[in-house]
Design a protein around this motif. Structure first.
Motif, short mmCIF file in Angstrom:
data_model
loop_
_atom_site.label_atom_id
_atom_site.label_comp_id
_atom_site.label_asym_id
_atom_site.label_seq_id
_atom_site.Cartn_x
_atom_site.Cartn_y
_atom_site.Cartn_z
N VAL A 104 26.71 -27.60 -21.45
CA VAL A 104 26.18 -26.83 -22.34
C VAL A 104 27.15 -26.53 -23.53
N LYS A 105 26.60 -26.66 -24.69
CA LYS A 105 27.32 -26.09 -25.84
C LYS A 105 26.14 -25.57 -26.80
N ALA A 106 26.68 -24.76 -27.60
CA ALA A 106 25.76 -23.93 -28.61
C ALA A 106 24.95 -24.73 -29.58
N TRP A 110 17.92 -26.06 -27.97
CA TRP A 110 17.63 -24.95 -27.06
C TRP A 110 17.15 -25.39 -25.73
N TRP A 111 15.89 -26.36 -25.83
CA TRP A 111 15.32 -26.88 -24.73
C TRP A 111 16.31 -27.47 -23.79
N LEU A 112 17.29 -28.27 -24.36
CA LEU A 112 18.34 -29.06 -23.67
C LEU A 112 19.16 -28.11 -23.03
N THR A 161 23.74 -15.53 -17.09
CA THR A 161 24.28 -16.73 -17.61
C THR A 161 23.49 -16.94 -18.87
N LEU A 162 22.22 -16.99 -18.57
CA LEU A 162 21.24 -17.39 -19.90
C LEU A 162 21.29 -16.51 -21.07
N ARG A 169 24.21 -18.22 -29.45
CA ARG A 169 23.55 -19.20 -30.56
C ARG A 169 23.35 -17.90 -31.76
N VAL A 170 22.89 -16.77 -31.38
CA VAL A 170 22.51 -15.92 -32.41
C VAL A 170 23.79 -15.62 -33.06
N MET A 171 24.82 -15.28 -32.63
CA MET A 171 26.19 -15.07 -33.04
C MET A 171 26.78 -15.98 -33.95
N ILE A 172 26.26 -17.27 -33.74
CA ILE A 172 26.90 -18.42 -34.50
C ILE A 172 25.82 -18.41 -35.66
#
Length: 289
Positions: A104-106, A110-112, A161-162, A169-172
């Motif tokens: 998992v990467k940012a 999002w679905w993946l 975790t989720l 993602r929001v922070m990025i």
């Protein structure tokens, strides 16, 4: 003149002795207050530790003795899952499979990321020791499984975790700045795997539900210190996991007693007279009939 001087000298000496006695009494009184306060703090800590010992250790051990090793099936499965994926990642082909299944990467869609997040819990983080992480993972899942049940344990582990994965993602998206809340886009390429957020979330959730402030302080305080000492992606996600676990724990058992983890549900005192009155009214009805 001599007698009057002697009387004056004696009066000064008496006043000095009286002042010394008052100072000594005040000092003893201050020491007494400090001792009483220290005793109250010691009694409070003793009661708190005893309550946490009963809620965090004694009750889960009692549940384990009553239900046996099958009560730890989720903890064993989580530990074996981390061992399996760690062994699989030691080979080039296995590393590719692990990355496809649970990497998992940012910067992923999002679905993946949602599809890979359940498997990413069992993929060890690259910068953390595996065996120490497995020990913490087993203890967290074992304690939660005995205290909360399997379904709630899985829900809390996945939700915490989720929450970390999505809020990063929001922070990025915010970018650098924003009072230190935003993150640079390069963070989106960092591999974000491992069960550490789930472990922190489970410990925090159990500590809040079982009213264990010392365990909560050790868990949450260590995460705050980690995020300050090592301001990386994992520290942010651990803080998010602590916050998510607190929110979930506040809604735990709303309208009910203890969870369905083998713990007895308490009966409120005002319910007993109502039940007795209903029983008596039914008996009277039968007798009249």
């Amino acid at each position: 003149m001599l007698r009057s001087g002697m009387r004056c000298t004696g009066g000064v000496a008496d006043r000095g002795r009286a002042a010394g006695l008052s100072y000594a009494r005040a000092d003893r009184s201050g020491q007494g207050r400090l001792r009483r306060e220290a005793w109250r703090v010691a009694v409070f800590l003793g009661r708190t530790l005893r309550g946490e010992w009963n809620g965090i250790v004694v009750d889960p051990v009692r549940q384990l003795r009553r239900r046996g090793l099958p009560a730890l099936s989720l903890a064993f499965l989580a530990a074996f899952g981390v061992i399996f994926f760690h062994a699989l990642a030691q080979r080039p082909t296995g590393a590719v499979a692990v990355r496809i299944l649970g990497g998992v990467k940012a910067d992923l869609p999002w679905w993946l990321a949602l599809l890979r997040t359940p498997v990413s819990l069992y993929v060890p983080a690259l910068d953390l020791p595996v065996w120490a992480g497995i020990t913490q993972l087993f203890l967290a899942f074992a304690l939660a499984e005995l205290a909360l049940g399997r379904a709630r344990t899985l829900a809390v582990a996945y939700a915490t975790t989720l929450a970390g994965t999505l809020l990063v993602r929001v922070m990025i998206a915010l970018g650098p700045g924003w009072g230190g809340l935003g993150l640079p886009r390069e963070i989106g390429q960092v591999l974000d795997t491992g069960p550490s957020a789930a472990v922190v979330g489970l410990f925090t959730y159990v500590a809040v539900v079982r009213r264990a402030p010392i365990v909560f302080t050790l868990t949450g305080g260590s995460m705050v210190w980690e995020s300050i000492a090592v301001p990386n992606l994992a520290g942010r996600e651990h803080l998010i996991a602590v916050g998510a676990a607190i929110v979930l724990a506040l809604f735990h058992g709303r309208g009910r007693g203890w969870p369905s983890g083998g713990v007895a549900v308490p009966v409120l005192r005002h319910e007993v007279p109502e039940a007795m009155s209903r029983r008596r009214s039914s008996e009277d009805h039968i007798a009249v009939g």
